[in-house]
Design an enzyme around this catalytic site. Structure first.
Site, PDB file in Angstrom:
ATOM      1  N   ASP A  23     -52.625  18.723  66.071  1.00  9.35           N
ATOM      2  CA  ASP A  23     -53.054  19.061  64.710  1.00  9.35           C
ATOM      3  C   ASP A  23     -53.203  20.567  64.495  1.00  9.35           C
ATOM      4  O   ASP A  23     -54.049  21.009  63.722  1.00  9.35           O
ATOM      5  CB  ASP A  23     -54.374  18.341  64.357  1.00  9.35           C
ATOM      6  N   HIS A  53     -46.872  14.078  61.078  1.00  8.47           N
ATOM      7  CA  HIS A  53     -46.481  15.394  60.582  1.00  8.47           C
ATOM      8  C   HIS A  53     -46.390  15.356  59.059  1.00  8.47           C
ATOM      9  O   HIS A  53     -45.544  14.675  58.505  1.00  8.47           O
ATOM     10  CB  HIS A  53     -45.129  15.816  61.180  1.00  8.47           C
TER      11      HIS A  53
HETATM   12  P1  IMP Z   1     -52.023   7.815  72.283  1.00  9.42           P
HETATM   13  O1  IMP Z   1     -50.977   8.873  72.273  1.00  9.42           O
HETATM   14  O2  IMP Z   1     -52.032   6.987  71.028  1.00  9.42           O
HETATM   15  O3  IMP Z   1     -51.982   6.967  73.516  1.00  9.42           O
HETATM   16  O4  IMP Z   1     -53.466   8.539  72.302  1.00  9.42           O
HETATM   17  C1  IMP Z   1     -53.898   9.308  73.417  1.00  9.42           C
HETATM   18  C2  IMP Z   1     -54.743  10.512  72.978  1.00  9.42           C
HETATM   19  O5  IMP Z   1     -53.916  11.456  72.322  1.00  9.42           O
HETATM   20  C3  IMP Z   1     -55.868  10.168  71.989  1.00  9.42           C
HETATM   21  O6  IMP Z   1     -56.969  11.004  72.243  1.00  9.42           O
HETATM   22  C4  IMP Z   1     -55.247  10.503  70.650  1.00  9.42           C
HETATM   23  O7  IMP Z   1     -56.213  10.791  69.667  1.00  9.42           O
HETATM   24  C5  IMP Z   1     -54.435  11.731  71.016  1.00  9.42           C
HETATM   25  N1  IMP Z   1     -53.276  11.917  70.139  1.00  9.42           N
HETATM   26  C6  IMP Z   1     -52.139  11.203  70.128  1.00  9.42           C
HETATM   27  N2  IMP Z   1     -51.301  11.679  69.204  1.00  9.42           N
HETATM   28  C7  IMP Z   1     -51.896  12.729  68.629  1.00  9.42           C
HETATM   29  C8  IMP Z   1     -51.508  13.670  67.605  1.00  9.42           C
HETATM   30  O8  IMP Z   1     -50.395  13.634  67.056  1.00  9.42           O
HETATM   31  N3  IMP Z   1     -52.438  14.632  67.291  1.00  9.42           N
HETATM   32  C9  IMP Z   1     -53.650  14.723  67.906  1.00  9.42           C
HETATM   33  N4  IMP Z   1     -54.029  13.886  68.869  1.00  9.42           N
HETATM   34  C10 IMP Z   1     -53.180  12.888  69.230  1.00  9.42           C
END
Ligand code: IMP
Length: 486
Positions: A23, A53
């Site tokens: 982010d 995005h």
């Molecule tokens: P996952 O990728 O859904 O397995 O989530 C794993 C960790 O990455 C969690 O803490 C999510 O909040 C974080 N996360 C996954 N994608 C994003 C993103 O696009 N932006 C910020 N955090 C993310």
């Protein structure tokens, strides 16, 4: 002599990555660069629908999760590389939304045959098991895990084939069998009586077939394009601190998020030169659990933001709780001696709530130890820092200046790297330094020369500390609220 084309003639490709916890505003920097420099293809090399995005052009706005940014530039092709995982239903929904904006993706969108598919059982598993790390619940971890498991279904063990890839997508019978077996296994293991297996499998297959025209069967697709002189812009999803191997493990995503992952998940060879653009945010944020050394309010903030899976303290609830519907309420919080409360105020002022999930983002000071390490590890050539305007919020606090993390202390030792152990990270304290406040509102400034001298000095100070040239800063959320630094 063979005429050599592409990057051998000096055409470089570019990758953009986030240098913190996600982010950081990669999308707006990417958009800025695409509007000024020529690229033929925008490609993804990692992640899946966990990414979000936001793109806005004129009165058109959309949040993309799986389709590469660049949809608003009709001359650009879009490519999803083998390092990604893909949810067919969500991709179709995204394509429909894009179509509704009058944009056609036929013959523009190409999906690598090696992309793994997020199956219904992955999503169920993630919802059950991903909570502990605060996953987005999109099935990302289980999908990558099945890919790594390499179960063949051909030996005497009872492991059926787990992983399906795009290349399997048009084999209807195979997909149906594998998807159903996987789902049945999870449903029975976790006693999920309410799940309608047949319905989920039918739906999965339907969307896979619907998406079929975008599937590409040539692993050399990008290499051939480069040979024809095409220039590629690789768009990183998530960020360096969420890298599956070198991020804050286990509170990370399940793919490689570093710039080098372009050479594996992005389907071009290491002989192609890559310019690395890193994006950071002047006031940092993190969603989900895990250490965050510069967090305002430390562990208390982490636990608070995680209540009810992060769904409790959404913007409206926080406003109501803290009586901050007007500026005097927010100013009171900013004046607090408690870093936790200051963090709440900065979250509200910066609008730091998940674009899709609405989760409150944890807030922290700009961490120069992290920035330096991540620039070094990724060979960052150019740095962009968003939300520089938000630093002026600190002038309403009791602090002596803009707080930034200049070093870490672990026990008695000063260290200049992020401890790889989670326990050590939680034990690490931040050494804080201060930049000078700028008093003026800089959100309307568009050129470097117009910036107040304090901001210019601060940028120089950051550049020197990190060792990478700052190429641009964000001074507000709008597309044009951007100052290039010559
Ligand atoms: P996952 O990728 O859904 O397995 O989530 C794993 C960790 O990455 C969690 O803490 C999510 O909040 C974080 N996360 C996954 N994608 C994003 C993103 O696009 N932006 C910020 N955090 C993310």
């Amino acid at each position: 002599m063979i005429k050599k084309k592409g990057d051998i003639m000096g055409i470089d490709h570019t990758v953009i990555i986030g240098l913190q916890y996600g982010d950081e505003g990669k999308g707006r920097v990417l958009d800025k660069i695409l509007s000024e420099e020529h690229y033929d293809i925008v490609a993804r090399f990692n992640g899946g629908p966990n990414a979000g995005h936001t793109l806005s052009v004129g009165d058109k706005s959309i949040v993309l999760h799986q389709i590469p940014s660049g949809i608003f530039y009709p001359d650009k092709e879009l490519y999803v590389g083998s390092g990604c995982v893909l949810n067919p239903e969500k991709t179709n929904l995204e394509i429909s939304e894009i179509n509704r904006l009058g944009i056609d993706l036929e013959k523009r969108l190409f999906i690598s045959p090696n992309v793994s598919l997020i199956q219904p059982h992955h999503i169920l598993l993630d919802k059950l098991l991903g909570k502990a790390i605060g996953s987005t619940g999109n099935g990302i971890g289980p999908a990558y895990a099945d890919r790594a498991l390499r179960a063949t279904g051909q030996d005497s063990s009872d492991l059926c084939l787990k992983n399906l890839r795009v290349v399997d997508g048009l084999d209807y019978d195979k997909v149906e069998k594998v998807c159903k077996d996987n789902l049945k296994q999870v449903v029975s293991q976790y006693n999920l009586k309410e799940i309608d297996v047949d319905d989920l499998v039918r739906n999965f297959n339907f969307h896979l077939v619907k998406l079929g025209s975008y599937f590409n069967d040539d692993p050399l697709f990008l290499e051939k394009q480069v040979k024809d002189g095409k220039r590629i812009f690789f768009e990183g999803a998530q960020s360096v601190m969420l890298d599956s191997d070198t991020g804050s493990v286990p509170y990370v995503t399940s793919s490689r998020t570093l710039a080098g992952a372009v050479y594996t998940g992005g389907d071009i060879s290491v002989r192609h030169k890559l310019k690395v653009i890193g994006v950071a945010k002047a006031i940092m944020s993190r969603v989900g659990n895990g250490p965050f050394i510069s967090e305002f309010g430390g562990r208390r903030s982490e636990l608070y933001c995680a209540v009810e899976g992060g769904k409790k303290y959404v913007k409206e609830v926080e406003r109501e709780m803290y009586g901050t519907n007007n500026s005097s309420g927010i100013n009171k919080l900013l004046q607090s001696d408690d870093f936790f409360e200051m963090g709440v105020a900065l979250r509200m002022l910066g609008g730091e709530y998940g674009a899709t999930t609405k989760r409150p983002r944890r807030i922290g000071m700009l961490d120069l130890v992290m920035l330096r390490q991540n620039c070094l590890m990724n060979g960052v050539d150019e740095l962009y820092i968003n939300k520089i305007d938000c630093l002026s919020d600190f002038k309403k606090t009791k602090l002596q200046g803009i707080p930034i993390v200049t070093g870490y202390r672990l026990g008695k030792d000063l260290i200049d790297y992020i401890p790889p152990s989670i326990d050590d990270c939680y034990q690490t304290t931040a050494e804080i330094g201060y930049l000078t406040y700028h008093l003026e509102d800089i959100s309307k400034i568009r050129t470097f020369n117009q910036l107040p001298v304090e901001v210019k000095n601060n940028l120089l100070c950051l550049e020197t500390a990190v060792g990478v040239e700052i190429k641009g800063i964000g001074v507000g959320p709008e597309r044009d609220q951007f100052v290039p630094i010559k």
